[in-house]
Design a protein around this motif. Structure first.
Motif, PDB file in Angstrom:
ATOM      1  N   UNK A  45      34.432  12.279  48.787  1.00  0.00           N
ATOM      2  CA  UNK A  45      33.589  12.374  47.605  1.00  0.00           C
ATOM      3  C   UNK A  45      33.503  13.864  47.288  1.00  0.00           C
ATOM      4  N   UNK A  46      32.654  14.254  46.381  1.00  0.00           N
ATOM      5  CA  UNK A  46      32.650  15.675  46.002  1.00  0.00           C
ATOM      6  C   UNK A  46      31.345  16.347  46.397  1.00  0.00           C
ATOM      7  N   UNK A  47      30.820  15.983  47.552  1.00  0.00           N
ATOM      8  CA  UNK A  47      29.500  16.493  47.935  1.00  0.00           C
ATOM      9  C   UNK A  47      29.542  17.817  48.675  1.00  0.00           C
ATOM     10  N   UNK A  48      30.644  18.098  49.388  1.00  0.00           N
ATOM     11  CA  UNK A  48      30.706  19.350  50.142  1.00  0.00           C
ATOM     12  C   UNK A  48      31.946  20.136  49.696  1.00  0.00           C
ATOM     13  N   UNK A  49      31.950  21.456  49.919  1.00  0.00           N
ATOM     14  CA  UNK A  49      33.131  22.259  49.563  1.00  0.00           C
ATOM     15  C   UNK A  49      34.389  21.748  50.270  1.00  0.00           C
ATOM     16  N   UNK A  98      42.556   4.212  48.603  1.00  0.00           N
ATOM     17  CA  UNK A  98      42.268   4.226  47.161  1.00  0.00           C
ATOM     18  C   UNK A  98      43.174   5.207  46.423  1.00  0.00           C
ATOM     19  N   UNK A  99      43.515   6.312  47.082  1.00  0.00           N
ATOM     20  CA  UNK A  99      44.327   7.346  46.432  1.00  0.00           C
ATOM     21  C   UNK A  99      45.803   6.999  46.376  1.00  0.00           C
ATOM     22  N   UNK A 100      46.187   5.904  47.051  1.00  0.00           N
ATOM     23  CA  UNK A 100      47.568   5.416  46.988  1.00  0.00           C
ATOM     24  C   UNK A 100      48.570   6.462  47.490  1.00  0.00           C
ATOM     25  N   UNK A 150      39.209   5.456  38.622  1.00  0.00           N
ATOM     26  CA  UNK A 150      38.279   4.417  38.157  1.00  0.00           C
ATOM     27  C   UNK A 150      37.178   4.190  39.199  1.00  0.00           C
ATOM     28  N   UNK A 151      37.577   4.087  40.462  1.00  0.00           N
ATOM     29  CA  UNK A 151      36.594   3.882  41.539  1.00  0.00           C
ATOM     30  C   UNK A 151      35.642   5.077  41.592  1.00  0.00           C
ATOM     31  N   UNK A 152      36.206   6.277  41.480  1.00  0.00           N
ATOM     32  CA  UNK A 152      35.384   7.483  41.553  1.00  0.00           C
ATOM     33  C   UNK A 152      34.429   7.593  40.363  1.00  0.00           C
ATOM     34  N   UNK A 153      34.847   7.139  39.197  1.00  0.00           N
ATOM     35  CA  UNK A 153      33.923   7.135  38.044  1.00  0.00           C
ATOM     36  C   UNK A 153      32.746   6.215  38.340  1.00  0.00           C
ATOM     37  N   UNK A 154      33.028   5.056  38.896  1.00  0.00           N
ATOM     38  CA  UNK A 154      31.951   4.107  39.220  1.00  0.00           C
ATOM     39  C   UNK A 154      31.063   4.648  40.332  1.00  0.00           C
ATOM     40  N   UNK A 155      31.625   5.553  41.119  1.00  0.00           N
ATOM     41  CA  UNK A 155      30.925   6.207  42.218  1.00  0.00           C
ATOM     42  C   UNK A 155      30.113   7.420  41.710  1.00  0.00           C
TER      43      UNK A 155
END
Ligand code: GDP
Ligand code: MG
Ligand code: K
Length: 283
Positions: free
Chosen positions: A64-68, A106-108, A210-215
């Motif tokens: 996810x994009x929570x930490x550097x 998810x990233x394939x 798409x998954x990340x947008x929903x996230x």
């Protein structure tokens, strides 16, 4: 010969640097670098006619994009497009470590799981049918003891097989997030896949975005905002999130996280049995 770009991805303390040091032949101090900001190391070595260009990335529990570190690893993967990701997993802590694996799915990407700390799994007396789990998720697992270099030639062989599409286990699967989430992913993916977006998204899996947008992921929203139909897609994602949260009575991030943990738990339930000789780890 051919060069294979390999990136080591995994939780902190899974053994990435140990594997890296053995592979690159260096004997640098291996320790806990937590607290130190993002850094990575690169080395090259030759094996069976291939040049392995191997990169040791910072440890992350998630993409996810929570930490550097998370942002860094994710950007590294997208920008450098490594040929094979080696997901270094602590075999004595599977449930937590395989969470990251679900995001690589998810990233394939082309992935090999380095089932490291295999000595600890054996010491614990755990029974793990990693071949069956690998078949289930379409990713080959290679047991290793990174600190001793055990299993590394098998790891290199598997990397070559995955790279050349000769690995029999390797195939792409989707994690099923359940009917409602899958419908929302499908709606967003249709927009992301429009021909005018192809150029900007060429390095991405549209399913991942798409998954990340929903996230409610900031980085994904930033990326999508750059598309010609970006504001429509973001508005659509917000609508889908609202629908999901109403239907499933939870926030969308939790819905997706829970589905990932359920997927891992389900896969381990069929393949893993604890041996009862576990000691609590200090870390
Ligand atoms: P990183 O954070 O993923 O880079 O992990 P490190 O390579 O720094 O390893 C963390 C610790 O685990 C170090 O003390 C290593 O010596 C140790 N270690 C690495 N691989 C193994 C292994 O396969 N078995 C055991 N028992 N210890 C290991
Ligand atoms: Mg390290
Ligand atoms: K470490």
């Amino acid at each position: 010969g051919k060069t294979i770009n390999v990136a080591l991805v995994g939780n902190p303390n899974a053994g990435k640097t140990s594997v890296f040091n053995f592979a690159s032949g260096s004997h640098e101090h291996v320790g806990n670098y937590s607290g130190v900001t993002v850094e990575y190391k690169e080395a090259q070595f030759k094996y069976k006619g291939y040049t392995f260009n191997i990169t040791d990335l910072p440890g992350t529990y998630s993409l996810s994009a929570y930490t550097p570190e998370e942002v860094y690893v994710r950007n590294y993967i997208v920008e450098n497009n490594p040929d094979v990701i080696v997901n270094v997993v602590d075999a004595s802590n599977l449930e937590r470590n395989l969470y990251l694996t679900t995001q690589l799915i998810d990233m394939d990407l082309k992935v090999v799981v380095d089932l490291n700390m295999y000595d600890e799994l054996e010491r614990n007396g755990d029974r793990f049918d990693y071949k069956a789990l690998g078949e289930m998720i379409g990713i080959p697992f290679v047991p290793t003891v990174g600190s001793k270099g055990r299993g590394l030639t098998q790891l290199y062989d598997t990397i070559i097989n995955v790279y050349t599409d000769h690995d029999k286990t390797s195939r792409h699967i989707h994690i099923n997030y359940g009917h409602d989430v899958e419908a929302a992913i499908c709606t967003l993916q249709q927009q992301l896949r429009l021909p005018e977006n192809r150029h900007q998204l060429v390095r991405y899996s549209t399913r991942f975005i798409a998954i990340k947008l929903l996230d409610k992921d900031r980085e994904a929203r930033k990326l999508v905002a750059t598309l010609s139909n970006g504001s429509e897609i973001i508005a659509m994602a917000d609508g889908e999130i609202k629908k999901l949260e109403k239907h499933l009575n939870d926030d969308s991030e939790t819905i997706i996280t829970d589905a990932k943990y359920a997927f891992v738990a389900g896969a381990l339930k069929e393949t893993f049995k604890e041996g009862g000789r576990r000691k609590r780890k200090s870390t």
